[in-house]
Structures are given as C-alpha cells and as structure tokens.
Design a protein around this motif. Structure first.
Motif, short mmCIF file in Angstrom:
data_model
loop_
_atom_site.label_atom_id
_atom_site.label_comp_id
_atom_site.label_asym_id
_atom_site.label_seq_id
_atom_site.Cartn_x
_atom_site.Cartn_y
_atom_site.Cartn_z
N SER A 1 1.23 -1.20 0.12
CA SER A 1 0.27 -0.14 -0.57
C SER A 1 0.96 1.77 0.49
O SER A 1 2.11 0.98 0.24
CB SER A 1 -0.76 -0.30 1.26
N THR A 2 0.46 2.26 -0.25
CA THR A 2 1.14 3.28 -0.34
C THR A 2 0.88 3.79 1.50
O THR A 2 0.16 3.56 2.13
CB THR A 2 0.25 4.92 -0.77
N ASP A 3 2.35 4.92 1.65
CA ASP A 3 2.59 4.82 2.65
C ASP A 3 1.51 5.82 3.97
O ASP A 3 1.38 6.90 3.18
CB ASP A 3 3.85 6.05 3.61
N THR A 4 1.02 5.03 4.93
CA THR A 4 -0.16 5.86 5.19
C THR A 4 -0.30 6.92 6.48
O THR A 4 -1.25 7.75 6.63
CB THR A 4 -1.22 4.85 6.53
N ARG A 5 0.86 7.00 5.93
CA ARG A 5 1.00 8.03 7.09
C ARG A 5 1.47 9.63 6.34
O ARG A 5 1.53 10.81 6.98
CB ARG A 5 2.35 7.84 8.13
N ARG B 1 -3.12 15.69 5.99
CA ARG B 1 -3.61 16.09 6.88
C ARG B 1 -4.50 17.84 7.24
O ARG B 1 -3.83 18.44 6.37
CB ARG B 1 -2.96 16.05 8.60
N ARG C 1 -10.66 13.12 20.63
CA ARG C 1 -9.80 12.60 19.22
C ARG C 1 -8.55 12.00 18.62
O ARG C 1 -7.95 11.21 19.27
CB ARG C 1 -10.13 12.46 17.97
N LYS C 2 -7.82 13.38 18.48
CA LYS C 2 -6.53 13.45 18.83
C LYS C 2 -5.88 12.92 19.22
O LYS C 2 -4.63 12.58 19.86
CB LYS C 2 -5.86 14.86 17.89
N ASP D 1 -5.81 9.41 19.80
CA ASP D 1 -4.51 8.62 18.94
C ASP D 1 -2.99 9.44 19.64
O ASP D 1 -2.16 7.49 19.63
CB ASP D 1 -4.94 9.44 17.63
N VAL E 1 -3.16 6.66 22.15
CA VAL E 1 -2.99 5.53 21.89
C VAL E 1 -1.30 4.94 20.99
O VAL E 1 -0.75 3.32 21.60
CB VAL E 1 -3.38 4.35 20.38
N THR E 2 -0.83 5.64 20.55
CA THR E 2 0.62 5.68 20.20
C THR E 2 1.65 5.10 20.74
O THR E 2 2.66 4.28 20.65
CB THR E 2 0.47 6.97 19.24
#
Lengths: 359, 314
Positions: free
Chosen positions: A2-6, A10, A78-79, A82, A85-86
């Motif tokens: 896949s392409t880089d999701t990161r 944004r 939300r952020k 995130d 979780v990181t």
C-alpha cells in the motif's frame, strides 16, 4: 504494498474548508512533554527510594498522561486518543524488549566465565567439583539432532512434494490439517510417544539415543513439511511445463527441475527446523536421560545432551554448587549460540543459494 | 461436455516405473505422517492403560487417577491462562507497532528482534525465570497479598522465593508472545489498503483508521494466534519444571509457595525416577495433555483456515 499511510494529507491551518480550523501541537511538543513526564517520574521515584524500575514505570505513565492531557486541551479528544494509543503501542514494544535484553545479558554475564577450552574438551566423567565440561553433551546433541534430521527430512520433503505436486482431494486436505495440528504437539508428549514405542519394542526402562531422535523427529517433521511446502509452491509452473514439453517424466521433472530451483528455500527451511528442535529438553529428558561419560553410540544406552546437561547441572548441583551453576549457565549460553548460529546459517543459505534468475 | 465428435483422445501417457515409485513414495510419506499422529495416540493409550485400570489406591496420592490428574490439569490451565492474559494485549500492541507505527525502515528489523524471542530454548527461559524474574517478583507478590488479598488468586501468604504460578505465567507469556505477535502482524499487514486509505480520507486519525479498518479484519487472526500460543503454553515443560515450586493440591492461589504443578512439568520432574504403575500414571496424564492441546490446536487451525477461505477476495 500500500501507499504509506502516514503521508496521508492532514488538514493544516491554511485549509480554507468549511470545517473549523484544527489546532495542532507543534511537531516536537509531544516528545518534549513526554520527556518532561519521564523526568517528573524520575523525581517521584527518587522521593520514594530510587530504583531504575520504578523510575521508568512512573516516568512512562506520567509522560503518557502528560501528552494525553496536553493534546486533549489543545487538539481535542480524537487526536488525544490517537496520541494515547501511540504511546501505549510503543510501550508494548518496549515492554517486550525488557525480557529479551535481560535474558541475553544474564546468560552472557553468568555463562562467559566458564566458556573456556576445557568446557569443550572435557566430559563430566569423574568430575564432582570444579572443572569438567560439556564435550560429551555437545557431541550427544549433535549426534541425536543429526539422526533426527536424517529421519525427518526425507519424510518431510517427500510429504511436501506429495502435497504440492501430486496431492488432490481429501487425502491432501487431511495431511495439511493434521500436519498443522502436529505442529502443536507438546514436546513432552512426543517424548512419551517415543518412550511408549520403544518400551513396547524392547521392554521396560530402555534408554537410547535413537529414542530421543525419534521424539525430536515427531516435532521436526511438521516444521519441515510446512516450510518445504511453502518453498515448492513458489517454483513457477512454467518450469514444470517446459520440462514436460520436452518429454521428461514427472518424477525426473521434480528431481531435476523443481528441487534444484527450490534448493535455497529447502535448505533454509531444514536449517530452521533443526534450530527449532536442537534446544528441546523435555523429550530428551524422558527418553535419553543423562550420563557423565562420553557415549557416541545412539543405539546403546543413555547419552548426554546439552539441554538436559544444563538442566541437571542447575537443578541437581553437587557439593561445589557454584561450579555446577557456572557449567549450567555456560551450557545455556552455548545452546543459545548454537540456535542463533543455525538461524544465521539459514539466512546465509537463502542468500547465497538463491536461484540464478538469469536476468 | 457435449462434443461427441471430439478428436481421438491422445494416447494415454505411459506410466513409467520411476513415476509410479516416486509418487508412491511421496504419497506414502504423507500417509506415514497421519499414521505417526495416530500412533502417538495409540501408543500413549497402550502405555496409559495399566493406570486407567489400576485400583485407585495404587495411583500415587492414593485418590485414583482423576484425583491425581485433576490438580495438574488445573495448574496447566491456570499457567496458560495467565500467559494468555499477559501476552495477548502486548502481542497485539507489538504487531500494531511494527506494522503501522514504527518507522518504515526499521520495522522489519524490529519484527525480527521479536522473533528472536521464539528462538531461545525453553530451558534457558527457565534459567532466566529462576535467576532473574522470580527474585524481582517477590516485592510484587507481597504488594498483591497486601492489597488484593481479598481475591482468591492473591490470598497469600506471599511466596518469599517468587517461584509461583504467577511468575511461571509471566514467563510463559513471554514465550508465547512471538507466536501471537507474528500471526497478528501478518493479518494486520494484510488489511485491505483501500479500507485503510478510505478511513484516512474521511479524516480518521491513525487509531481510528486501525479501529475501523485493521482490527475488524485482523480479529480472527489474533484469536487464532492466541489459541496457538495457548497450545504452546499448555504444553510448555522445562520453564515450568525449573521455576515452579509445585506439588500442592488444587488451589487457585497464584502467589503462595505451594502451587499445583502442571501436567508437562510434573512428567519431566517425576519421569526419570518413576517405575511401575507410576510410569503409566504419568503417561496417562500426558495423554490428557495431548488431548487438551489437540483440541485447542484443531480449533485454532479451524479458525485460521476459515479465515483463509475468504481473505482471498480482498
């Protein structure tokens, strides 16, 4: 892939969209806040009696919390989740590193003192205190593992050939399924199987090196089958068809075309399966036992093997306890080196014997 | 199907003796493996029979076979359950880290480092657990006995050596960590890129993307990996035999000096000196272990294979 999701775009502060403008923490702020949390944790640990363990635990917990709170107040829920979780996921990886590093360090620390030439040249024959070595055990391990390989590889390889080249229908499905199931047989059960088999054949309380080899084979065969099967599947069908078109019989096609093409992968698979069983202790404990002298004949009586040697040195030390413990740890170190060396050899095989693509 | 006027069938290929021999050998090897598996069960049963039929007062402990094997089964399940509770969340975290969080360039190397955990022989884990982890766990045991003592698991008194079921469970957890994380990593990395990118395009954060696109897809893989790890933890022998100070009857207490032993470690500890009906009893307990792990593994494989059937569609 896949392409880089990161690298997904944004929303930035310049976005003219209808959505309310997002506020973001500066790029290095989370790391800085996290480090501040860690420092706070260290201080807290120092106040309650300093130890590295508590400092790290307090630090990571406080750092994670600090990042979460800061992110929540600036960037929203939300952020913040995130970022939380990181932190958690990274911490999970860090936690997993702790036992690995600790184990390798401990084995090196305790095993290196006795890693001398005497360890590799002396047996334990008439040794009750210091000195002595694992010469007999190392040779025993090599002999029994080699014997297990001799039993397992032909059976495993032929089964893999059957599954890839010949197998159809229900028999193939059954073999695939039960090979998978066999991978999960506990090693001690394999040892008991070998014990029961030889007890029926030769009477009670028989202990032979070959019993250990049979037990190891039960553990090794499914691994050989699975790895060889995966490799044989990778051989392109064009090669087989070209061979058939030249009038070559199927069995010669397999032997002369398919196997040589796959030889690198087969070598890697077999080496890894040897690495899988070389450290097995339990099946050898119940089938081969242990002796202090050197016995190189797997068809005559007990033999010494490295894992069992290490186990008994640790659990049944004689009067000179420290000497026994030292030998146990050195045996463990040699065992790890052996397994790691086999893993490296497996990688080298796949690198150097890879098929020439001719491009 | 309906072509009745097909050209004459080509001459049947000649069956050469070499071909017949080779395919026969290949098929024979495959059948031989099935026979070995059947043989494992058959020989275990034949050696266990004397214990199954012996009067109950001849079985060690004097309470019959069920009384002897029962606490061992409980110990086996307890240790494996702790291992699973410890390892599964960690393994999922590691798998997510190596697939979606770690810098792309070093992610593969990190996966390899975790796989190294699987290469270390179990007897060495036992050494490490005894020499390093058990002493380090003693303060935690005391704390657990003081604060969590109302739970039956932490009833205490806390062990002073740390050689308890709790320590064993953690070591087992470390041992099965690479199994679960390897399988989870594989399924996570196979999560359809379209789903992931769609989630990101809708404005999802990375965690929301994982929750929406990756975890639902990888759930059955994680379950299967956990069950394979469970199978390994149930059958693990040497680490338990070295660390655990076992031998007590059935108890749920995880932190005291007297713990129920596990089937596998009990065999390893007793077998070298066992004679007569004791041997048969140990083989009978091994048979019980074989059946338990067989059931767990078959269930795990069934879950894996069921998933493989539809994953090709993506």
């Amino acid at each position: 892939m896949s392409t880089d999701t990161r690298s997904a775009p944004r929303p930035t502060a310049h976005d003219p969209g209808p959505v309310a403008v997002h506020r973001r923490l500066p790029r290095f702020a989370p790391v800085g806040i996290f480090l501040a949390g860690i420092a706070l944790g260290a201080v807290l640990s120092a106040l309650t009696g300093f130890s590295i363990a508590t400092a790290v635990v307090y630090g990571v917990v406080l750092g994670t919390l600090a990042v979460y709170v800061a992110s929540r107040s600036v960037e929203g829920r939300r952020k913040a989740t995130d970022r939380l979780v990181t932190s958690l996921v990274t911490t999970a990886f860090g936690i997993a590193m702790v036992p690995l590093v600790s184990l390798v360090y401990t084995v090196l620390d305790k095993g290196l003192p006795r890693l001398d030439s005497a360890f590799f040249t002396n047996s334990m024959y008439r040794v009750v205190g210091e000195g002595g070595g694992a010469y007999h055990a190392i040779l025993g391990t090599l002999i029994i593992t080699a014997l297990a390989t001799v039993i397992s590889v032909p059976i495993g390889l032929m089964t893999a050939i059957y599954l890839v080249e010949y197998g159809t229908g229900r028999l193939k499905k059954a073999i695939t399924f039960f090979v998978d199931v066999m991978t999960g047989i506990p090693s001690i059960v394999a040892g008991l199987f070998s014990f029961a088999l030889f007890t029926l054949l030769f009477g009670n309380s028989v202990r032979l090196g070959v019993m250990g080899a049979v037990a190891l084979s039960v553990l090794m065969i499914p691994v050989v089958v699975r790895s060889c099967e995966e490799v044989l599947k990778l051989v392109p069908n064009e090669l087989r068809e070209a061979s058939y078109a030249l009038g070559v019989p199927k069995w010669r096609t397999v032997v002369k075309v398919v196997l040589p093409t796959a030889v690198a992968g087969l070598g890697t698979g077999v080496t890894l399966s040897v690495a899988r069983v070389v450290g097995e202790t339990a099946p050898l404990l119940v089938t081969v036992g242990l002796i202090t002298g050197t016995n190189l004949n797997p068809f005559d009586g007990r033999m010494a093997t490295l894992p069992v040697f290490a186990y008994f040195q640790l659990t049944q030390p004689g009067t000179a306890t420290q000497a026994f413990l030292d030998r146990a740890w050195t045996a463990a170190l040699v065992l790890i080196i052996l397994v790691m060396a086999l893993n490296v050899v497996a990688r080298l095989i796949s690198r150097f014997f890879a098929p020439k693509t001719g491009r | 199907m309906t072509t009745t006027s097909a050209p004459p069938a080509p001459p049947r290929p000649k069956r050469r003796p070499g071909d017949r021999l080779f395919s026969g050998a290949a098929r024979g090897s495959g059948i031989f493996i099935l026979l070995v598996l059947a043989g494992v069960a058959a020989f275990l049963i034949s050696e266990a029979l004397p214990a199954l039929t012996a009067p109950s007062d001849e079985i060690p402990g004097g309470e019959g076979l069920a009384g002897y094997v029962g606490p061992l089964v409980l110990g086996t399940l307890l240790g494996a359950a702790i291992a699973l509770i410890v390892a599964t969340p960690l393994a999922v975290g590691i798998a997510l880290y190596t697939t979606y969080y770690a810098p792309r360039r070093i992610a593969a190397g990190m996966g390899y480092v975790i796989d190294l955990l699987a290469a270390i022989p179990s007897v060495v884990y036992g050494f490490w657990g005894l020499a390093v982890l058990a002493p380090k766990m003693v303060p935690f045991h005391e704390w657990a006995a003081d604060t969590l003592g109302f739970l039956p698991f932490f009833a205490g008194p806390a062990s002073t050596s740390g050689r308890t079921m709790l320590t064993v469970g953690i070591v087992l957890g470390v041992m099965i960590l690479p199994i679960i994380s390897a399988i989870s990593r594989e399924v996570f990395s196979q999560a359809p890129a379209l789903h992931r990118e769609a989630a990101l395009a809708l404005g999802a954060t990375r965690w929301e993307m994982i929750r929406m696109a990756v975890l639902p897809y990888g759930k059955s893989g994680v379950i299967a990996g956990a069950m394979l790890g469970l199978g390994r933890a149930l059958g693990e022998t040497m680490a338990v035999a070295i660390i655990l100070s076992g031998g007590a009857g059935a108890t749920l207490n995880l932190i005291s000096n007297s713990n129920p032993s596990t089937i596998a470690s009990n065999i390893a500890l007793r077998f070298p000196e066992a004679t007569g009906v004791d041997v048969n009893t140990l083989v009978a307990s091994g048979l019980a272990l074989f059946l338990i792990t067989l059931a767990v593994n078959m269930l795990a494989r069934w879950v894996v294979n069921r998933r493989a059937d539809f994953s090709g569609a993506n």
